[in-house]
Design a protein around this motif. Structure first.
Motif, PDB file in Angstrom:
ATOM      1  N   ARG A 125       0.829  -1.158  -0.337  1.00 40.25           N
ATOM      2  CA  ARG A 125       0.212  -0.166  -0.323  1.00 40.25           C
ATOM      3  C   ARG A 125       0.752   1.566  -0.387  1.00 40.25           C
ATOM      4  O   ARG A 125       2.649   1.124   0.885  1.00 40.25           O
ATOM      5  CB  ARG A 125      -1.165   0.137   1.544  1.00 40.25           C
ATOM      6  CG  ARG A 125      -1.944  -1.268   1.460  1.00 40.25           C
ATOM      7  CD  ARG A 125      -2.583  -1.314   0.121  1.00 40.25           C
ATOM      8  NE  ARG A 125      -3.960  -1.959  -0.142  1.00 40.25           N
ATOM      9  CZ  ARG A 125      -4.766  -2.039   0.223  1.00 40.25           C
ATOM     10  NH1 ARG A 125      -6.069  -0.971   0.071  1.00 40.25           N
ATOM     11  NH2 ARG A 125      -6.147  -3.043  -0.121  1.00 40.25           N
ATOM     12  N   PRO A 126       0.280   2.812  -0.830  1.00 37.81           N
ATOM     13  CA  PRO A 126       1.045   3.670  -0.264  1.00 37.81           C
ATOM     14  C   PRO A 126       1.202   4.068   0.878  1.00 37.81           C
ATOM     15  O   PRO A 126       0.232   3.886   1.859  1.00 37.81           O
ATOM     16  CB  PRO A 126       0.224   4.512  -1.511  1.00 37.81           C
ATOM     17  CG  PRO A 126      -1.681   3.908  -1.051  1.00 37.81           C
ATOM     18  CD  PRO A 126      -1.016   2.210  -0.794  1.00 37.81           C
ATOM     19  N   VAL A 127       2.807   5.199   1.159  1.00 35.80           N
ATOM     20  CA  VAL A 127       2.740   5.739   2.528  1.00 35.80           C
ATOM     21  C   VAL A 127       1.651   6.490   3.245  1.00 35.80           C
ATOM     22  O   VAL A 127       1.318   7.011   4.016  1.00 35.80           O
ATOM     23  CB  VAL A 127       4.064   6.675   1.883  1.00 35.80           C
ATOM     24  CG1 VAL A 127       3.646   7.536   3.193  1.00 35.80           C
ATOM     25  CG2 VAL A 127       5.179   5.735   1.945  1.00 35.80           C
ATOM     26  N   ASP A 128       0.744   7.428   2.331  1.00 31.99           N
ATOM     27  CA  ASP A 128      -0.303   8.177   2.106  1.00 31.99           C
ATOM     28  C   ASP A 128      -1.658   7.875   1.955  1.00 31.99           C
ATOM     29  O   ASP A 128      -2.304   8.031   1.780  1.00 31.99           O
ATOM     30  CB  ASP A 128       0.063   9.190   1.043  1.00 31.99           C
ATOM     31  CG  ASP A 128      -0.046   9.277   0.136  1.00 31.99           C
ATOM     32  OD1 ASP A 128      -0.050   7.602  -0.505  1.00 31.99           O
ATOM     33  OD2 ASP A 128      -0.409   9.969  -0.902  1.00 31.99           O
ATOM     34  N   GLU A 129      -1.691   6.583   2.298  1.00 25.55           N
ATOM     35  CA  GLU A 129      -2.993   5.885   2.430  1.00 25.55           C
ATOM     36  C   GLU A 129      -4.247   6.031   3.097  1.00 25.55           C
ATOM     37  O   GLU A 129      -4.077   7.136   4.186  1.00 25.55           O
ATOM     38  CB  GLU A 129      -3.330   3.318   2.592  1.00 25.55           C
ATOM     39  CG  GLU A 129      -4.051   3.733   2.339  1.00 25.55           C
ATOM     40  CD  GLU A 129      -4.952   3.169   1.368  1.00 25.55           C
ATOM     41  OE1 GLU A 129      -5.176   3.688   0.535  1.00 25.55           O
ATOM     42  OE2 GLU A 129      -4.146   1.999   0.615  1.00 25.55           O
ATOM     43  N   ARG A 130      -5.711   6.207   2.165  1.00 20.72           N
ATOM     44  CA  ARG A 130      -6.640   6.975   3.474  1.00 20.72           C
ATOM     45  C   ARG A 130      -6.583   6.580   4.341  1.00 20.72           C
ATOM     46  O   ARG A 130      -6.764   5.412   4.532  1.00 20.72           O
ATOM     47  CB  ARG A 130      -7.764   6.767   2.271  1.00 20.72           C
ATOM     48  CG  ARG A 130      -7.740   7.891   0.904  1.00 20.72           C
ATOM     49  CD  ARG A 130      -8.719   8.095   0.750  1.00 20.72           C
ATOM     50  NE  ARG A 130      -8.788   6.504  -0.112  1.00 20.72           N
ATOM     51  CZ  ARG A 130     -10.175   5.790  -0.610  1.00 20.72           C
ATOM     52  NH1 ARG A 130     -11.282   6.002   0.209  1.00 20.72           N
ATOM     53  NH2 ARG A 130     -10.213   4.237  -0.630  1.00 20.72           N
ATOM     54  N   PRO A 131      -7.434   7.001   5.419  1.00 16.86           N
ATOM     55  CA  PRO A 131      -7.161   6.757   7.013  1.00 16.86           C
ATOM     56  C   PRO A 131      -8.488   5.557   6.889  1.00 16.86           C
ATOM     57  O   PRO A 131      -8.019   4.539   7.603  1.00 16.86           O
ATOM     58  CB  PRO A 131      -6.988   8.081   7.789  1.00 16.86           C
ATOM     59  CG  PRO A 131      -6.730   9.184   7.126  1.00 16.86           C
ATOM     60  CD  PRO A 131      -7.099   8.661   5.563  1.00 16.86           C
ATOM     61  N   GLU A 132      -9.520   6.375   6.247  1.00 11.82           N
ATOM     62  CA  GLU A 132     -10.252   5.239   6.143  1.00 11.82           C
ATOM     63  C   GLU A 132      -9.925   3.440   5.458  1.00 11.82           C
ATOM     64  O   GLU A 132     -10.437   2.487   5.839  1.00 11.82           O
ATOM     65  CB  GLU A 132     -11.634   5.365   5.261  1.00 11.82           C
ATOM     66  CG  GLU A 132     -11.743   5.455   4.009  1.00 11.82           C
ATOM     67  CD  GLU A 132     -11.056   6.964   4.202  1.00 11.82           C
ATOM     68  OE1 GLU A 132     -11.629   7.761   2.572  1.00 11.82           O
ATOM     69  OE2 GLU A 132     -10.168   7.330   4.861  1.00 11.82           O
ATOM     70  N   VAL A 133      -9.832   3.518   4.303  1.00  7.14           N
ATOM     71  CA  VAL A 133      -8.476   2.442   4.193  1.00  7.14           C
ATOM     72  C   VAL A 133      -7.390   1.672   5.660  1.00  7.14           C
ATOM     73  O   VAL A 133      -8.153   0.027   5.510  1.00  7.14           O
ATOM     74  CB  VAL A 133      -8.385   2.359   2.742  1.00  7.14           C
ATOM     75  CG1 VAL A 133      -7.399   1.271   2.717  1.00  7.14           C
ATOM     76  CG2 VAL A 133      -8.707   2.682   1.711  1.00  7.14           C
ATOM     77  N   VAL A 134      -7.345   2.425   5.534  1.00 10.70           N
ATOM     78  CA  VAL A 134      -6.590   1.678   6.552  1.00 10.70           C
ATOM     79  C   VAL A 134      -6.777   1.018   8.351  1.00 10.70           C
ATOM     80  O   VAL A 134      -6.338   0.041   8.189  1.00 10.70           O
ATOM     81  CB  VAL A 134      -4.772   2.559   7.850  1.00 10.70           C
ATOM     82  CG1 VAL A 134      -4.498   2.278   8.817  1.00 10.70           C
ATOM     83  CG2 VAL A 134      -3.993   3.604   6.014  1.00 10.70           C
ATOM     84  N   THR A 135      -8.079   2.044   8.495  1.00  5.00           N
ATOM     85  CA  THR A 135      -8.804   1.474   9.718  1.00  5.00           C
ATOM     86  C   THR A 135      -9.221   0.108   9.022  1.00  5.00           C
ATOM     87  O   THR A 135      -9.579  -0.838   9.793  1.00  5.00           O
ATOM     88  CB  THR A 135     -10.176   2.043  10.075  1.00  5.00           C
ATOM     89  OG1 THR A 135      -9.581   3.265   9.987  1.00  5.00           O
ATOM     90  CG2 THR A 135     -10.754   1.337  11.065  1.00  5.00           C
ATOM     91  N   GLY A 136      -9.613  -0.602   7.901  1.00  3.97           N
ATOM     92  CA  GLY A 136     -10.585  -1.083   7.040  1.00  3.97           C
ATOM     93  C   GLY A 136      -9.258  -2.628   7.051  1.00  3.97           C
ATOM     94  O   GLY A 136      -9.694  -3.455   7.477  1.00  3.97           O
ATOM     95  N   LEU A 137      -8.174  -2.169   6.310  1.00  2.00           N
ATOM     96  CA  LEU A 137      -7.064  -3.082   6.513  1.00  2.00           C
ATOM     97  C   LEU A 137      -6.382  -3.379   7.978  1.00  2.00           C
ATOM     98  O   LEU A 137      -6.641  -5.062   8.229  1.00  2.00           O
ATOM     99  CB  LEU A 137      -5.349  -2.770   6.557  1.00  2.00           C
ATOM    100  CG  LEU A 137      -5.833  -2.624   4.474  1.00  2.00           C
ATOM    101  CD1 LEU A 137      -4.619  -1.112   4.673  1.00  2.00           C
ATOM    102  CD2 LEU A 137      -5.676  -3.334   3.890  1.00  2.00           C
ATOM    103  N   ALA A 138      -6.847  -2.889   9.307  1.00  2.00           N
ATOM    104  CA  ALA A 138      -6.707  -3.188  10.735  1.00  2.00           C
ATOM    105  C   ALA A 138      -7.826  -4.184  11.195  1.00  2.00           C
ATOM    106  O   ALA A 138      -7.012  -5.182  11.395  1.00  2.00           O
ATOM    107  CB  ALA A 138      -6.076  -2.104  11.134  1.00  2.00           C
ATOM    108  N   ARG A 139      -8.880  -3.796  10.485  1.00  3.02           N
ATOM    109  CA  ARG A 139      -9.716  -4.636  11.036  1.00  3.02           C
ATOM    110  C   ARG A 139      -9.737  -6.088  10.348  1.00  3.02           C
ATOM    111  O   ARG A 139     -10.186  -6.820  11.045  1.00  3.02           O
ATOM    112  CB  ARG A 139     -11.043  -3.816  11.042  1.00  3.02           C
ATOM    113  CG  ARG A 139     -11.083  -2.638  11.891  1.00  3.02           C
ATOM    114  CD  ARG A 139     -12.469  -2.062  11.765  1.00  3.02           C
ATOM    115  NE  ARG A 139     -12.998  -1.117  13.445  1.00  3.02           N
ATOM    116  CZ  ARG A 139     -13.425  -0.134  12.460  1.00  3.02           C
ATOM    117  NH1 ARG A 139     -14.162   0.352  11.324  1.00  3.02           N
ATOM    118  NH2 ARG A 139     -13.609   0.804  13.630  1.00  3.02           N
ATOM    119  N   ALA A 140      -9.233  -6.249   9.555  1.00  3.06           N
ATOM    120  CA  ALA A 140      -9.126  -6.907   8.613  1.00  3.06           C
ATOM    121  C   ALA A 140      -7.909  -7.622   9.059  1.00  3.06           C
ATOM    122  O   ALA A 140      -8.208  -9.570   8.315  1.00  3.06           O
ATOM    123  CB  ALA A 140      -9.551  -6.849   7.190  1.00  3.06           C
ATOM    124  N   ALA A 141      -7.054  -7.573   9.401  1.00  2.09           N
ATOM    125  CA  ALA A 141      -6.064  -8.089  10.238  1.00  2.09           C
ATOM    126  C   ALA A 141      -6.312  -9.233  11.433  1.00  2.09           C
ATOM    127  O   ALA A 141      -6.936  -8.956  12.380  1.00  2.09           O
ATOM    128  CB  ALA A 141      -5.616  -7.573  10.235  1.00  2.09           C
TER     129      ALA A 141
END
Length: 251
Positions: A125-141
């Motif tokens: 993922r890019p360094v500047d990934e959107r916060p809502e995407v980051v939250t989703g990735l964390a919830r899926a991890a």
């Protein structure tokens, strides 16, 4: 389920009292130097220890039938050696069947380690990934590897820029019904390695910290100790030299 309870360590013990002996960042760096000069594979040893402990943690949660295979691992990789340790550890988990997603927190990431982690088909993922995407990735991890900052941090240890934004976006996922496990690589990013300070609460609270060579002072001093979870000291072959330096400094 909620995050498991975290260790409540005492203040740094005196040298002759029971408990983990704590070392400063400068002592650890000095102890590592001669081994690095001789080409000893300290990074490989560190990454292997992280992967082993992370696999044990995943198996405890997912059961022996699940284990590492199919586990979703989110890797937070900073620009320094801790980021490289996390990426090499992630590659070892991928070799056991884990699926990797890599979130760099800097444009400068250890190239060889990144290539190793990408080889099994990791999602970068890019360094500047959107916060809502980051939250989703964390919830899926299933597991997050915190490899943003290490003992090379000087001055105020608070996270800044993309690193802080990434952690801020992940924090809501840790309060959910099924939060991901968090493994801190050497130490939770954003704590004071020597004084145990936490100048900004934007820090991932680890279930487990795998620290290398010797226990860092900040891991047994409050308030930082409350973010470390269970602390495992991984033997990377510098213990005798580290103890020699500590005793010299006490003289």
């Amino acid at each position: 389920m909620q995050n498991p309870p975290h260790r409540n360590p005492p203040d740094q013990p005196a040298p002759d009292q029971p408990g983990p002996q704590a070392y400063t960042a400068a002592q650890v760096r000095e102890a590592e130097a001669p081994f690095l000069d001789r080409g000893m594979p300290l990074m490989a040893r560190a990454a292997g220890a992280v992967a082993t402990e992370a696999a044990t943690l995943l198996t405890a949660r997912r059961g022996a039938a699940g284990g590492v295979r199919g586990a979703r691992v989110l890797v937070l990789a900073g620009s320094g050696n801790n980021g490289a340790d996390a990426l090499f550890a992630a590659r070892l988990l991928a070799d056991q069947g884990a699926a990797l997603c890599i979130l760099p927190t800097s444009d400068r990431v250890h190239r060889v380690a990144l290539e190793a982690a990408l080889a099994p088909g990791a999602d970068l993922r890019p360094v500047d990934e959107r916060p809502e995407v980051v939250t989703g990735l964390a919830r899926a991890a299933d597991l997050i590897l915190d490899g943003i900052l290490g003992t090379g941090t000087t001055g105020n240890p608070a996270l800044r820029g993309a690193a802080r934004g990434t952690v801020a976006a992940i924090l809501p996922a840790l309060s959910g019904e099924h939060p991901p496990l968090v493994v801190a690589v050497d130490l939770p990013s954003g704590i004071g390695v020597d004084d145990g300070s936490v100048p900004d609460p934007t820090v991932l609270r680890a279930d487990l910290t795998v620290t290398f060579g010797g226990c860092k002072a900040g891991l047994v001093l409050h308030p930082a100790a409350d973010f470390a979870g269970r602390v495992v000291v991984a033997d990377i072959g510098i213990g005798d030299e580290l103890e020699r330096i500590r005793r010299r400094d006490l003289a």
